[in-house]
Design a protein around this motif. Structure first.
Motif, PDB file in Angstrom:
ATOM      1  N   TYR A  57       0.810  -1.225   0.000  1.00  0.00           N
ATOM      2  CA  TYR A  57       0.000   0.000   0.000  1.00  0.00           C
ATOM      3  C   TYR A  57       0.839   1.268   0.000  1.00  0.00           C
ATOM      4  O   TYR A  57       0.296   2.362  -0.078  1.00  0.00           O
ATOM      5  N   ASP A  58       2.169   1.117   0.109  1.00  0.00           N
ATOM      6  CA  ASP A  58       3.039   2.297   0.087  1.00  0.00           C
ATOM      7  C   ASP A  58       4.445   1.870  -0.326  1.00  0.00           C
ATOM      8  O   ASP A  58       4.678   0.692  -0.630  1.00  0.00           O
ATOM      9  N   ALA A  82      -6.666   3.558   3.147  1.00  0.00           N
ATOM     10  CA  ALA A  82      -6.347   3.643   4.578  1.00  0.00           C
ATOM     11  C   ALA A  82      -5.083   4.461   4.810  1.00  0.00           C
ATOM     12  O   ALA A  82      -5.031   5.298   5.721  1.00  0.00           O
ATOM     13  N   SER A  83      -4.063   4.241   3.971  1.00  0.00           N
ATOM     14  CA  SER A  83      -2.783   4.901   4.263  1.00  0.00           C
ATOM     15  C   SER A  83      -2.721   6.327   3.723  1.00  0.00           C
ATOM     16  O   SER A  83      -2.146   7.200   4.350  1.00  0.00           O
ATOM     17  N   ARG A  84      -3.299   6.566   2.567  1.00  0.00           N
ATOM     18  CA  ARG A  84      -3.209   7.925   1.997  1.00  0.00           C
ATOM     19  C   ARG A  84      -4.295   8.855   2.495  1.00  0.00           C
ATOM     20  O   ARG A  84      -4.098  10.057   2.560  1.00  0.00           O
ATOM     21  N   LEU A  85      -5.481   8.279   2.757  1.00  0.00           N
ATOM     22  CA  LEU A  85      -6.599   9.133   3.171  1.00  0.00           C
ATOM     23  C   LEU A  85      -6.995   8.900   4.622  1.00  0.00           C
ATOM     24  O   LEU A  85      -7.771   9.670   5.184  1.00  0.00           O
ATOM     25  N   ALA A  88     -11.875   4.441   5.291  1.00  0.00           N
ATOM     26  CA  ALA A  88     -12.255   3.053   4.995  1.00  0.00           C
ATOM     27  C   ALA A  88     -12.477   2.872   3.493  1.00  0.00           C
ATOM     28  O   ALA A  88     -12.697   3.850   2.760  1.00  0.00           O
ATOM     29  N   ASP A  89     -12.442   1.620   3.046  1.00  0.00           N
ATOM     30  CA  ASP A  89     -12.578   1.287   1.620  1.00  0.00           C
ATOM     31  C   ASP A  89     -14.039   1.412   1.191  1.00  0.00           C
ATOM     32  O   ASP A  89     -14.758   0.432   1.051  1.00  0.00           O
ATOM     33  N   LEU A  90     -14.474   2.648   0.986  1.00  0.00           N
ATOM     34  CA  LEU A  90     -15.884   2.929   0.663  1.00  0.00           C
ATOM     35  C   LEU A  90     -15.986   3.816  -0.573  1.00  0.00           C
ATOM     36  O   LEU A  90     -16.831   4.702  -0.652  1.00  0.00           O
ATOM     37  N   GLY A  91     -15.080   3.610  -1.507  1.00  0.00           N
ATOM     38  CA  GLY A  91     -15.143   4.385  -2.743  1.00  0.00           C
ATOM     39  C   GLY A  91     -14.666   5.814  -2.582  1.00  0.00           C
ATOM     40  O   GLY A  91     -15.024   6.687  -3.375  1.00  0.00           O
ATOM     41  N   LEU A  92     -13.848   6.079  -1.566  1.00  0.00           N
ATOM     42  CA  LEU A  92     -13.400   7.455  -1.330  1.00  0.00           C
ATOM     43  C   LEU A  92     -12.130   7.811  -2.104  1.00  0.00           C
ATOM     44  O   LEU A  92     -11.895   8.974  -2.409  1.00  0.00           O
TER      45      LEU A  92
END
Ligand code: MIC
Length: 331
Positions: A57-58, A82-85, A88-92
């Motif tokens: 993820y990074d 999770a790491s950049r924002l 949660a994994d909700l299409g963000l």
């Protein structure tokens, strides 16, 4: 003096000297570039091995995968979000977040392990899908999966998922395929369906067959609920290669790499292979700091070790070879 450059792109040689009116005199410098996408495609086509991709993820998690010699890696959208924002994994996460992260990871070593990256829904209609595929190609991403969830998507292992109709899904796949063909790219197009929860197994097979007919290279049926279902999907879609997403403690029962290989899967991703261990490690270190006033990093694990994982020696060599004097006496 003219230098002719032969670049091996995809599986062919494109000799740019053909464009010259006169034959080009020696010397000829031959630069062989094998894009990561072509290498991934070749692994799929010329071997029958299971391509095991730890989820990264990074930069650091990718460097660890490279340190251990994995032949490919997977950039998780859940981990990126999770790491950049910190969300949660909700299409963000949007195209910019995903592409920027993928580009950095895929180019830590452009000739290193090919990177498969999550492309969620493609982030919009056909034009956005096309833009996303173009940006992933330019980012040196070797393969990506695109799915049929609605734009307000969620992690494939949560309840309450909704998918778009077959026609819209086909439009996404068509847009992706047209773009990769137009750009003459070997990027591996992985068609994912999340229809299992809402419509059942048969609808998933129907959707994946439709994606295959449109030229998708690999299929991904997300969130198998039994091993039998996973095994059956490989048979129902054979000889089309399938990818298995192993989310431990998710919707799918535990399947090891050995079992997945025996079932006939060709790619296996472990989305949470780094983000969950990172959470555990960071949390226990912070707890210790809070309770004992010290982090308690094991002896010998100084900053240098982490920098070495992150290419310290390479960086020093580049500087020295270029005539720099910053590292003649080491660090
Ligand atoms: C594969 C996936 O798209 C990911 O982002 O890694 C996620 C993983 C997860 O959130 O469980 C997915 O399965 O939707």
């Amino acid at each position: 003096m003219t230098i002719a450059v032969q670049a091996q792109q995809k599986d062919f040689f494109h000799d740019v000297t053909e464009l010259q009116p006169e034959p080009v005199p020696a010397p000829t410098l031959t630069v062989q570039l094998k894009p990561a996408a072509s290498r991934l495609r070749r692994m799929l086509r010329e071997t029958d091995e299971l391509i095991i991709c730890p989820g990264v993820y990074d930069g650091l998690s990718a460097r660890v995968a490279m340190e251990l010699g994995f032949k490919a890696m997977y950039m998780t959208g859940a981990g990126t979000t999770a790491s950049r924002l910190g969300m949660a994994d909700l299409g963000l996460a949007q195209l910019h977040d995903m592409k920027t992260n993928a580009e950095m990871i895929a180019n830590l070593d452009p000739y290193g392990p090919p990177l498969i990256a999550d492309m969620d829904t493609g982030y919009g209609g056909p034009l956005m899908v096309s833009k996303s595929v173009q940006q992933y190609i330019q980012a040196n991403v070797a393969g990506f999966h695109i799915e049929d969830q609605i734009q307000n998507k969620r992690c494939g292992h949560l309840a309450g998922k909704k998918v778009v109709g077959l026609e819209e899904y086909e439009m996404r796949i068509r847009a992706a395929k047209l773009t990769k063909d137009r750009l003459n790219s070997d990027i591996v197009l992985i068609a994912r369906t999340d229809a299992l929860q809402q419509h059942g197994y048969d609808e998933c097979i129907k959707r994946l067959k439709a994606a295959r007919a449109l030229g998708a290279d690999v299929g991904l049926l997300e969130g198998f609920t039994t091993k039998e279902q996973a095994r059956q999907a490989v048979k129902d879609l054979a000889p089309w290669p399938l990818l298995l997403n192993m989310v431990e403690n998710g919707a799918t029962p535990l399947i090891t790499t050995k079992e997945a290989h025996e079932m006939g899967f060709r790619i296996m991703i472990f989305s949470f292979a780094s983000i969950t261990p990172a959470y555990l490690g960071i949390r226990s270190a912070f707890e210790r700091l809070k309770n004992e006033g010290i982090v308690g990093i094991p002896e010998g694990l100084g900053p240098r070790k982490i920098f070495e994982v992150c290419g310290l020696t390479d960086s020093m060599n580049i500087d020295t070879a270029s005539g720099g004097d910053g590292f003649l006496e080491g660090v």
